[in-house]
Design a protein around this motif. Structure first.
Motif, PDB file in Angstrom:
ATOM      1  N   ARG A 211       0.816  -1.218   0.000  1.00 10.80           N
ATOM      2  CA  ARG A 211       0.000   0.000   0.000  1.00 10.80           C
ATOM      3  C   ARG A 211       0.848   1.266   0.000  1.00 10.80           C
ATOM      4  O   ARG A 211       0.372   2.336  -0.359  1.00 10.80           O
ATOM      5  CB  ARG A 211      -0.950   0.015   1.190  1.00 10.80           C
ATOM      6  N   ALA A 212       2.132   1.146   0.402  1.00  7.16           N
ATOM      7  CA  ALA A 212       3.026   2.299   0.375  1.00  7.16           C
ATOM      8  C   ALA A 212       3.718   2.458  -0.976  1.00  7.16           C
ATOM      9  O   ALA A 212       4.477   3.399  -1.181  1.00  7.16           O
ATOM     10  CB  ALA A 212       4.074   2.177   1.485  1.00  7.16           C
ATOM     11  N   GLY A 213       3.448   1.527  -1.901  1.00  5.32           N
ATOM     12  CA  GLY A 213       4.058   1.610  -3.217  1.00  5.32           C
ATOM     13  C   GLY A 213       5.387   0.898  -3.330  1.00  5.32           C
ATOM     14  O   GLY A 213       6.025   0.927  -4.387  1.00  5.32           O
ATOM     15  N   GLN A 214       5.829   0.233  -2.257  1.00  2.00           N
ATOM     16  CA  GLN A 214       7.097  -0.480  -2.280  1.00  2.00           C
ATOM     17  C   GLN A 214       6.927  -1.845  -2.928  1.00  2.00           C
ATOM     18  O   GLN A 214       5.933  -2.537  -2.700  1.00  2.00           O
ATOM     19  CB  GLN A 214       7.636  -0.661  -0.856  1.00  2.00           C
ATOM     20  N   VAL A 215       7.900  -2.245  -3.735  1.00  2.00           N
ATOM     21  CA  VAL A 215       7.866  -3.572  -4.350  1.00  2.00           C
ATOM     22  C   VAL A 215       8.219  -4.601  -3.286  1.00  2.00           C
ATOM     23  O   VAL A 215       9.307  -4.573  -2.713  1.00  2.00           O
ATOM     24  CB  VAL A 215       8.837  -3.671  -5.534  1.00  2.00           C
ATOM     25  N   VAL A 216       7.287  -5.509  -3.002  1.00  2.00           N
ATOM     26  CA  VAL A 216       7.475  -6.494  -1.933  1.00  2.00           C
ATOM     27  C   VAL A 216       7.522  -7.915  -2.467  1.00  2.00           C
ATOM     28  O   VAL A 216       7.876  -8.849  -1.733  1.00  2.00           O
ATOM     29  CB  VAL A 216       6.360  -6.384  -0.879  1.00  2.00           C
ATOM     30  N   ALA A 217       7.170  -8.106  -3.717  1.00  2.00           N
ATOM     31  CA  ALA A 217       7.158  -9.437  -4.315  1.00  2.00           C
ATOM     32  C   ALA A 217       7.109  -9.276  -5.827  1.00  2.00           C
ATOM     33  O   ALA A 217       7.047  -8.162  -6.347  1.00  2.00           O
ATOM     34  CB  ALA A 217       5.964 -10.252  -3.812  1.00  2.00           C
ATOM     35  N   ALA A 218       7.148 -10.402  -6.512  1.00  2.00           N
ATOM     36  CA  ALA A 218       6.968 -10.392  -7.965  1.00  2.00           C
ATOM     37  C   ALA A 218       6.162 -11.628  -8.350  1.00  2.00           C
ATOM     38  O   ALA A 218       6.225 -12.660  -7.679  1.00  2.00           O
ATOM     39  CB  ALA A 218       8.318 -10.398  -8.683  1.00  2.00           C
ATOM     40  N   LEU A 219       5.381 -11.477  -9.403  1.00  2.00           N
ATOM     41  CA  LEU A 219       4.567 -12.575  -9.920  1.00  2.00           C
ATOM     42  C   LEU A 219       5.116 -12.974 -11.282  1.00  2.00           C
ATOM     43  O   LEU A 219       5.350 -12.117 -12.136  1.00  2.00           O
ATOM     44  CB  LEU A 219       3.108 -12.151 -10.027  1.00  2.00           C
ATOM     45  N   SER A 220       5.314 -14.279 -11.473  1.00  3.45           N
ATOM     46  CA  SER A 220       5.878 -14.745 -12.737  1.00  3.45           C
ATOM     47  C   SER A 220       5.024 -15.823 -13.372  1.00  3.45           C
ATOM     48  O   SER A 220       4.251 -16.512 -12.698  1.00  3.45           O
ATOM     49  CB  SER A 220       7.305 -15.290 -12.521  1.00  3.45           C
ATOM     50  N   ILE A 221       5.181 -15.969 -14.674  1.00  8.94           N
ATOM     51  CA  ILE A 221       4.558 -17.047 -15.441  1.00  8.94           C
ATOM     52  C   ILE A 221       5.685 -17.790 -16.153  1.00  8.94           C
ATOM     53  O   ILE A 221       6.481 -17.170 -16.870  1.00  8.94           O
ATOM     54  CB  ILE A 221       3.547 -16.508 -16.460  1.00  8.94           C
ATOM     55  N   SER A 222       5.758 -19.107 -15.940  1.00  4.76           N
ATOM     56  CA  SER A 222       6.831 -19.932 -16.502  1.00  4.76           C
ATOM     57  C   SER A 222       6.282 -20.829 -17.597  1.00  4.76           C
ATOM     58  O   SER A 222       5.226 -21.459 -17.428  1.00  4.76           O
ATOM     59  CB  SER A 222       7.466 -20.794 -15.401  1.00  4.76           C
ATOM     60  N   VAL A 223       7.011 -20.879 -18.706  1.00  2.00           N
ATOM     61  CA  VAL A 223       6.518 -21.587 -19.891  1.00  2.00           C
ATOM     62  C   VAL A 223       7.611 -22.481 -20.477  1.00  2.00           C
ATOM     63  O   VAL A 223       8.722 -22.015 -20.736  1.00  2.00           O
ATOM     64  CB  VAL A 223       6.073 -20.585 -20.978  1.00  2.00           C
ATOM     65  N   PRO A 224       7.326 -23.771 -20.709  1.00  3.39           N
ATOM     66  CA  PRO A 224       8.286 -24.624 -21.414  1.00  3.39           C
ATOM     67  C   PRO A 224       8.562 -24.076 -22.808  1.00  3.39           C
ATOM     68  O   PRO A 224       7.667 -23.491 -23.446  1.00  3.39           O
ATOM     69  CB  PRO A 224       7.568 -25.978 -21.482  1.00  3.39           C
ATOM     70  N   MET A 225       9.768 -24.260 -23.301  1.00  2.00           N
ATOM     71  CA  MET A 225      10.154 -23.683 -24.581  1.00  2.00           C
ATOM     72  C   MET A 225       9.299 -24.197 -25.736  1.00  2.00           C
ATOM     73  O   MET A 225       9.156 -23.510 -26.756  1.00  2.00           O
ATOM     74  CB  MET A 225      11.632 -23.960 -24.859  1.00  2.00           C
ATOM     75  N   ILE A 226       8.691 -25.363 -25.593  1.00  6.07           N
ATOM     76  CA  ILE A 226       7.859 -25.886 -26.678  1.00  6.07           C
ATOM     77  C   ILE A 226       6.598 -25.041 -26.878  1.00  6.07           C
ATOM     78  O   ILE A 226       5.963 -25.121 -27.927  1.00  6.07           O
ATOM     79  CB  ILE A 226       7.461 -27.359 -26.428  1.00  6.07           C
ATOM     80  N   ARG A 227       6.242 -24.227 -25.847  1.00 10.54           N
ATOM     81  CA  ARG A 227       5.072 -23.347 -25.985  1.00 10.54           C
ATOM     82  C   ARG A 227       5.461 -21.871 -25.974  1.00 10.54           C
ATOM     83  O   ARG A 227       4.605 -20.997 -25.820  1.00 10.54           O
ATOM     84  CB  ARG A 227       4.065 -23.633 -24.857  1.00 10.54           C
ATOM     85  N   TRP A 228       6.734 -21.581 -26.127  1.00  9.81           N
ATOM     86  CA  TRP A 228       7.242 -20.214 -26.041  1.00  9.81           C
ATOM     87  C   TRP A 228       7.417 -19.621 -27.436  1.00  9.81           C
ATOM     88  O   TRP A 228       7.888 -20.274 -28.357  1.00  9.81           O
ATOM     89  CB  TRP A 228       8.582 -20.215 -25.310  1.00  9.81           C
ATOM     90  N   SER A 229       7.019 -18.383 -27.601  1.00 12.68           N
ATOM     91  CA  SER A 229       7.218 -17.638 -28.846  1.00 12.68           C
ATOM     92  C   SER A 229       7.158 -16.164 -28.513  1.00 12.68           C
ATOM     93  O   SER A 229       6.755 -15.780 -27.405  1.00 12.68           O
ATOM     94  CB  SER A 229       6.133 -17.988 -29.876  1.00 12.68           C
ATOM     95  N   ASP A 231       5.111 -13.957 -29.712  1.00 18.71           N
ATOM     96  CA  ASP A 231       3.709 -13.568 -29.502  1.00 18.71           C
ATOM     97  C   ASP A 231       3.222 -14.036 -28.130  1.00 18.71           C
ATOM     98  O   ASP A 231       2.514 -13.297 -27.431  1.00 18.71           O
ATOM     99  CB  ASP A 231       2.827 -14.178 -30.591  1.00 18.71           C
ATOM    100  N   ARG A 232       3.610 -15.250 -27.740  1.00  9.29           N
ATOM    101  CA  ARG A 232       3.199 -15.763 -26.435  1.00  9.29           C
ATOM    102  C   ARG A 232       3.835 -14.955 -25.319  1.00  9.29           C
ATOM    103  O   ARG A 232       3.204 -14.677 -24.294  1.00  9.29           O
ATOM    104  CB  ARG A 232       3.607 -17.238 -26.318  1.00  9.29           C
ATOM    105  N   ARG A 233       5.093 -14.541 -25.515  1.00 10.80           N
ATOM    106  CA  ARG A 233       5.777 -13.724 -24.509  1.00 10.80           C
ATOM    107  C   ARG A 233       5.034 -12.417 -24.275  1.00 10.80           C
ATOM    108  O   ARG A 233       4.796 -12.022 -23.119  1.00 10.80           O
ATOM    109  CB  ARG A 233       7.221 -13.431 -24.943  1.00 10.80           C
ATOM    110  N   VAL A 234       4.645 -11.740 -25.342  1.00 13.85           N
ATOM    111  CA  VAL A 234       3.921 -10.475 -25.214  1.00 13.85           C
ATOM    112  C   VAL A 234       2.605 -10.690 -24.481  1.00 13.85           C
ATOM    113  O   VAL A 234       2.227  -9.917 -23.588  1.00 13.85           O
ATOM    114  CB  VAL A 234       3.668  -9.849 -26.605  1.00 13.85           C
ATOM    115  N   GLU A 235       1.904 -11.750 -24.828  1.00 12.08           N
ATOM    116  CA  GLU A 235       0.628 -12.065 -24.182  1.00 12.08           C
ATOM    117  C   GLU A 235       0.809 -12.308 -22.687  1.00 12.08           C
ATOM    118  O   GLU A 235       0.044 -11.807 -21.861  1.00 12.08           O
ATOM    119  CB  GLU A 235       0.030 -13.301 -24.851  1.00 12.08           C
ATOM    120  N   LEU A 236       1.850 -13.057 -22.338  1.00 13.17           N
ATOM    121  CA  LEU A 236       2.072 -13.396 -20.932  1.00 13.17           C
ATOM    122  C   LEU A 236       2.626 -12.213 -20.139  1.00 13.17           C
ATOM    123  O   LEU A 236       2.365 -12.094 -18.941  1.00 13.17           O
ATOM    124  CB  LEU A 236       3.013 -14.596 -20.827  1.00 13.17           C
ATOM    125  N   GLU A 237       3.385 -11.345 -20.786  1.00  8.01           N
ATOM    126  CA  GLU A 237       3.827 -10.124 -20.107  1.00  8.01           C
ATOM    127  C   GLU A 237       2.627  -9.308 -19.655  1.00  8.01           C
ATOM    128  O   GLU A 237       2.584  -8.806 -18.519  1.00  8.01           O
ATOM    129  CB  GLU A 237       4.710  -9.290 -21.044  1.00  8.01           C
TER     130      GLU A 237
END
Length: 257
Positions: A211-229, A231-237
């Motif tokens: 609530r103070a605007g400080q970065v306290v964590a990060a959320l990630s999405i992990s993808v096997p390379m067989i489903r990586w491209s 276009d997929r990177r932009v979508e997941l970002e």
């Protein structure tokens, strides 16, 4: 679900108006914005002021700002927050949307610790576990968190002559190269990791703020390379940024944008 009480709804509508602009309002402002009768607004404003939800602005007769009571309620809400539980809830929602593995992680020293995780339903997926610790410089969540540190704190954690271990041939092992990558992450607001912690997986990550605007964590999405491209990177970002923003909102953060 029971019937909504109109008077309570109107009182809450008034309180939420203070979230915008300079945070001060007059009764005529409220009448105009909510299209309510002047008598109704006067009664609601009088009641909210009597209960310390709003107070008159010193030196500005007839104008009000939020009082101490909303702050007290917000502080109690913040005390009850559990980052891991909130993170698990949002991670589940993000995973349901993309059907990839979603993590929420925090920074400890030069490592990240995963505090929430939801698996993909695909047969081929990233294998990990909540509680796992990895070198921050090898992961998208870790680079996102390192990029969010003030420069003196970053330097104290990763010196210019630091020896950075490699988890794969793609891992960044040079502190100078890492700093260049972190500068780009700060500019974009998104971190990408391509096979740096796992030779078969790429990830994207976005910052989670309190609530103070400080970065306290990060959320990630992990993808096997067989489903990586690309276009997929932009979508997941975009999805990671949306999920991180939702978790930040759960933690009380409100964007000024």
């Amino acid at each position: 679900m029971g019937r909504l009480v109109p008077a309570v709804t109107r009182a809450l509508d008034i309180l939420e108006l203070f979230l915008d602009g300079d945070g001060t309002l007059s009764a005529p402002d409220i009448v105009r914005k909510l299209q309510l009768p002047r008598t109704t607004v006067h009664e609601l404003v009088t009641t909210l002021a009597a209960r310390s939800y709003i107070v008159q602005v010193p030196g500005q007769p007839g104008r009000y700002r939020l009082g101490v009571r909303p702050y007290q309620l917000g502080s109690r809400y913040a005390e009850q927050l559990d980052l891991a539980a909130e993170g698990q809830q949002v991670a589940r929602s993000v995973a349901e949307t993309c059907d990839e593995t979603v993590h929420v992680a925090i920074l400890e020293g030069t490592d990240v610790i995963y505090i929430a995780k939801v698996d993909s339903t695909h047969a081929v997926r990233m294998v990990s576990a909540a509680g796992r610790r990895l070198p921050a410089h090898c992961t998208s969540v870790g680079k996102m968190l390192l990029a969010s540190l003030p420069e003196p704190e970053l330097s104290s954690r990763i010196a210019d002559d630091a020896e950075l271990i490699a988890m794969t041939p793609n891992s960044i092992t040079d502190p100078g190269a890492l700093r260049e990558a972190l500068a780009e992450i700060r500019q974009r607001g998104i971190a990408v990791e391509s096979r740096e912690s796992n030779p078969d997986v790429s990830c994207v990550a976005a910052p989670v703020r309190d609530r103070a605007g400080q970065v306290v964590a990060a959320l990630s999405i992990s993808v096997p390379m067989i489903r990586w491209s690309d276009d997929r990177r932009v979508e997941l970002e975009q999805l990671a940024a949306k999920g991180a923003a939702e978790l930040s909102e759960h933690l009380g953060y409100r964007s000024v944008a």
